[in-house]
Motif scaffolding. Structure first.
Motif, PDB file in Angstrom:
ATOM      1  N   ARG A 119      31.793  29.276  42.364  1.00 59.50           N
ATOM      2  CA  ARG A 119      32.496  30.140  41.415  1.00 59.50           C
ATOM      3  C   ARG A 119      31.596  31.299  41.007  1.00 59.50           C
ATOM      4  NH1 ARG A 119      33.870  25.980  36.823  1.00 59.50           N
ATOM      5  NH2 ARG A 119      31.770  25.333  37.439  1.00 59.50           N
ATOM      6  N   ALA A 120      32.200  32.445  40.876  1.00 64.34           N
ATOM      7  CA  ALA A 120      31.476  33.648  40.451  1.00 64.34           C
ATOM      8  C   ALA A 120      32.320  34.391  39.423  1.00 64.34           C
ATOM      9  CB  ALA A 120      31.175  34.544  41.638  1.00 64.34           C
ATOM     10  N   ASP A 121      31.674  35.024  38.429  1.00 67.96           N
ATOM     11  CA  ASP A 121      32.431  35.780  37.438  1.00 67.96           C
ATOM     12  C   ASP A 121      32.933  37.094  38.028  1.00 67.96           C
ATOM     13  OD1 ASP A 121      30.101  37.138  37.694  1.00 67.96           O
ATOM     14  OD2 ASP A 121      29.489  36.972  35.608  1.00 67.96           O
ATOM     15  N   GLU A 122      33.751  37.793  37.288  1.00 69.76           N
ATOM     16  CA  GLU A 122      34.408  38.987  37.808  1.00 69.76           C
ATOM     17  C   GLU A 122      33.430  40.104  38.138  1.00 69.76           C
ATOM     18  OE1 GLU A 122      37.407  40.142  35.092  1.00 69.76           O
ATOM     19  OE2 GLU A 122      38.669  38.358  35.444  1.00 69.76           O
ATOM     20  N   ASP A 123      32.410  40.269  37.343  1.00 74.04           N
ATOM     21  CA  ASP A 123      31.455  41.349  37.627  1.00 74.04           C
ATOM     22  C   ASP A 123      30.367  40.927  38.612  1.00 74.04           C
ATOM     23  OD1 ASP A 123      30.177  39.566  36.035  1.00 74.04           O
ATOM     24  OD2 ASP A 123      29.568  40.976  34.482  1.00 74.04           O
ATOM     25  N   ARG A 124      30.470  39.737  39.151  1.00 69.82           N
ATOM     26  CA  ARG A 124      29.565  39.226  40.186  1.00 69.82           C
ATOM     27  C   ARG A 124      28.089  39.294  39.745  1.00 69.82           C
ATOM     28  NH1 ARG A 124      31.470  38.512  45.209  1.00 69.82           N
ATOM     29  NH2 ARG A 124      29.425  38.972  46.119  1.00 69.82           N
TER      30      ARG A 124
END
Length: 220
Positions: A119-124
């Motif tokens: 999993r990665a957040d939207e802003d990477r």
């Protein structure tokens, strides 16, 4: 005047003379070979090794999706004794002292990752990875570094070896060495080292891609 009586002389058979001459010739030849005094005879009875093996055949190809993160080198001394009931060891029995050396790899299988394990957040900038626990591979015995220190066999076992060619004479101690190497690997903390190396590798890789925070966990 008394005439001396001639006693008959025993005649040596011809085959005895021929046999004696052959023995003398062979003795001279072997003495010359051993003392290197007869040039050209040293290799007369030498052996020659020929490799008549056929070409190796490719049976299958398997894709590898695991990360080999650690490898351990082990050495074990195997003392295997086989006894026979109602017979002394000098008659029937064996004891082999064998030094077995081999390696065991610890790996993390990355091929079974499911959706949600990475999993990665939207802003990477942050990533969380959930991986399976590290496992041990099959121990590999190094035959070049493994050897028998001593072999003690009873009379019947030695006689049996004279009339039979047993290619599996060391198979029992080799299997036992592999089993002990496996047990040593399980107690060595090799899997923990593999997980630490995998975590460090993935964190370095993702940070080089711009991620600032990388969390790697192991479960299962």
């Amino acid at each position: 005047m008394t005439t001396p009586v001639k006693r008959p002389t025993a005649r040596v058979p011809g085959w005895v003379k021929a046999l004696a001459a052959t023995v003398v010739v062979l003795a001279v030849l072997f003495a010359g070979i051993r003392l290197s005094v007869l040039p050209g005879l040293k290799d007369l009875f030498g052996t020659e090794t020929r490799d008549r093996s056929g070409p190796a055949l490719l049976e299958s190809i398997q894709d590898i999706s695991r990360y080999d993160a650690a490898s351990g080198n082990f050495q074990v001394v195997v003392d295997l004794e086989k006894d026979t009931k109602f017979l002394p060891d000098a008659v029937r029995g064996s004891r082999t002292l064998y030094v077995g050396a081999g390696t065991v790899d610890a790996y993390v299988d990355l091929g079974g990752l499911k959706e949600g394990d990475v999993r990665a957040d939207e802003d990477r900038t942050s990533a969380v990875l959930r991986l399976p626990r590290a496992r041990l591979g099959t121990p590999a015995l190094d035959v070049d570094r493994s050897y028998a220190v001593s072999k003690q066999r009873g009379l019947l076992d030695r006689l049996g070896d004279l009339f039979s060619d047993n290619p599996n004479s060391e198979q029992a101690v080799q299997k036992l060495a592999v089993r002990h190497i496996r047990e040593a690997a399980e107690e060595s903390g090799l899997t923990a080292r593999a997980e630490a190396n995998t975590r460090e590798m993935l964190q370095g890789l993702l940070r080089s891609l711009g991620f600032e925070r990388v969390r790697v966990t192991f479960a299962g």
